[in-house]
Design a protein around this motif. Structure first.
Motif, PDB file in Angstrom:
ATOM      1  N   ILE A  81      44.109  22.947  21.057  1.00 45.03           N
ATOM      2  CA  ILE A  81      43.009  23.906  21.066  1.00 45.03           C
ATOM      3  C   ILE A  81      42.576  24.122  22.509  1.00 45.03           C
ATOM      4  CG2 ILE A  81      42.234  23.289  18.746  1.00 45.03           C
ATOM      5  CD1 ILE A  81      39.984  21.702  20.046  1.00 45.03           C
ATOM      6  N   GLY A  82      41.861  25.197  22.734  1.00 42.82           N
ATOM      7  CA  GLY A  82      41.435  25.543  24.090  1.00 42.82           C
ATOM      8  C   GLY A  82      42.098  26.846  24.497  1.00 42.82           C
ATOM      9  N   THR A  83      42.711  26.874  25.643  1.00 43.82           N
ATOM     10  CA  THR A  83      43.363  28.069  26.162  1.00 43.82           C
ATOM     11  C   THR A  83      44.390  28.606  25.166  1.00 43.82           C
ATOM     12  OG1 THR A  83      43.079  27.271  28.407  1.00 43.82           O
ATOM     13  CG2 THR A  83      44.700  29.002  28.081  1.00 43.82           C
ATOM     14  N   ARG A 133      43.666  22.511  27.584  1.00 39.73           N
ATOM     15  CA  ARG A 133      43.906  22.402  26.143  1.00 39.73           C
ATOM     16  C   ARG A 133      43.571  20.993  25.689  1.00 39.73           C
ATOM     17  NH1 ARG A 133      47.957  25.851  28.089  1.00 39.73           N
ATOM     18  NH2 ARG A 133      48.246  27.740  26.864  1.00 39.73           N
ATOM     19  N   GLY A 134      43.210  20.862  24.428  1.00 40.72           N
ATOM     20  CA  GLY A 134      42.895  19.550  23.874  1.00 40.72           C
ATOM     21  C   GLY A 134      43.649  19.305  22.580  1.00 40.72           C
ATOM     22  N   CYS A 135      43.953  18.043  22.312  1.00 42.36           N
ATOM     23  CA  CYS A 135      44.658  17.650  21.092  1.00 42.36           C
ATOM     24  C   CYS A 135      43.960  16.428  20.491  1.00 42.36           C
ATOM     25  CB  CYS A 135      46.108  17.275  21.388  1.00 42.36           C
ATOM     26  SG  CYS A 135      47.058  18.565  22.216  1.00 42.36           S
ATOM     27  N   ALA A 157      43.217  13.839  23.516  1.00 40.62           N
ATOM     28  CA  ALA A 157      43.934  14.103  24.769  1.00 40.62           C
ATOM     29  C   ALA A 157      43.497  15.451  25.332  1.00 40.62           C
ATOM     30  CB  ALA A 157      45.441  14.099  24.532  1.00 40.62           C
ATOM     31  N   VAL A 158      43.449  15.524  26.639  1.00 41.96           N
ATOM     32  CA  VAL A 158      43.145  16.769  27.335  1.00 41.96           C
ATOM     33  C   VAL A 158      44.292  17.036  28.304  1.00 41.96           C
ATOM     34  CG1 VAL A 158      41.574  17.953  28.916  1.00 41.96           C
ATOM     35  CG2 VAL A 158      40.650  16.472  27.132  1.00 41.96           C
TER      36      VAL A 158
END
Length: 200
Positions: A81-83, A133-135, A157-158
């Motif tokens: 998620i994120g960009t 982005r993140g997971c 995680a980033v």
């Protein structure tokens, strides 16, 4: 005697000019070295800033999961998620809980925490890392069975794009999202342990 003094004087003038030229060449090389050093310092400063931002965002989501322990498994995301994700710009319509936390985290990863306003232009997000982005993955499912009592373990995680080439990280969050060379991808991660209160 007067002629030998003139010769010495002439010889000294020529030698001083040669010294000045050598000094200029040495100074030029020194300035070029300083410029190269400043460029490396600038890149290191960018990397440091991005790592600091990533650490803050990582702690933010880890704290959100810890605060909502009973629904920790609902934070697990199938993709980064994120960009580039499809989270809404405004999370106000979402009910409190994991969906809203993920939406807010996504917007923060995209830089919504800080905006730069240009005259006659829309606001541009500038507060996060490049391509952030993140997971969130589940490493171990919780098991409250008496005698077993294993905690749930979640990894937050980033990932972001670095500015210079280095070794590719082992964590797969946002793998392949920063071009064909994964050595520009940076990742930091933390684990969140969700214990079983019934076991204590």
């Amino acid at each position: 005697m007067l002629t030998s003094a003139r010769r010495i004087h002439r010889h000294r003038r020529g030698f001083s000019l040669l010294e000045v030229l050598v000094a200029i060449v040495i100074l030029t090389f020194g300035l070029l070295g300083t410029a190269a050093l400043l460029a490396k310092v600038y890149l290191a400063e960018i990397e440091s800033y991005q790592r600091t931002q990533a650490t803050l965002l990582l702690q933010d989501m880890a704290e959100r999961i810890s605060a909502n322990r009973t629904l920790a498994s609902t934070y697990v995301t199938a993709s980064a998620i994120g960009t580039g994700d499809n989270q809404p710009i405004s999370c106000a319509a979402l009910a409190a809980g994991s969906a809203r936390d993920i939406c807010e985290w996504s917007n923060t990863l995209k830089g919504a925490a800080e905006q730069k306003s240009a005259p006659n232009a829309s606001a541009v997000n500038v507060g996060a890392m490049l391509g952030a982005r993140g997971c969130i993955t589940q490493l171990q499912a919780p098991d409250p069975t008496p005698g077993t009592c294993t905690p749930g373990i979640y990894q937050v995680a980033v990932a972001w794009q670095g500015v210079h080439h280095t070794a590719a990280p082992a964590i797969s969050c946002a793998q392949g999202k920063y071009g064909t060379d994964d050595a520009y991808r940076r990742v930091i991660a933390a684990q969140v342990f969700i214990g079983q209160p019934a076991c204590f």
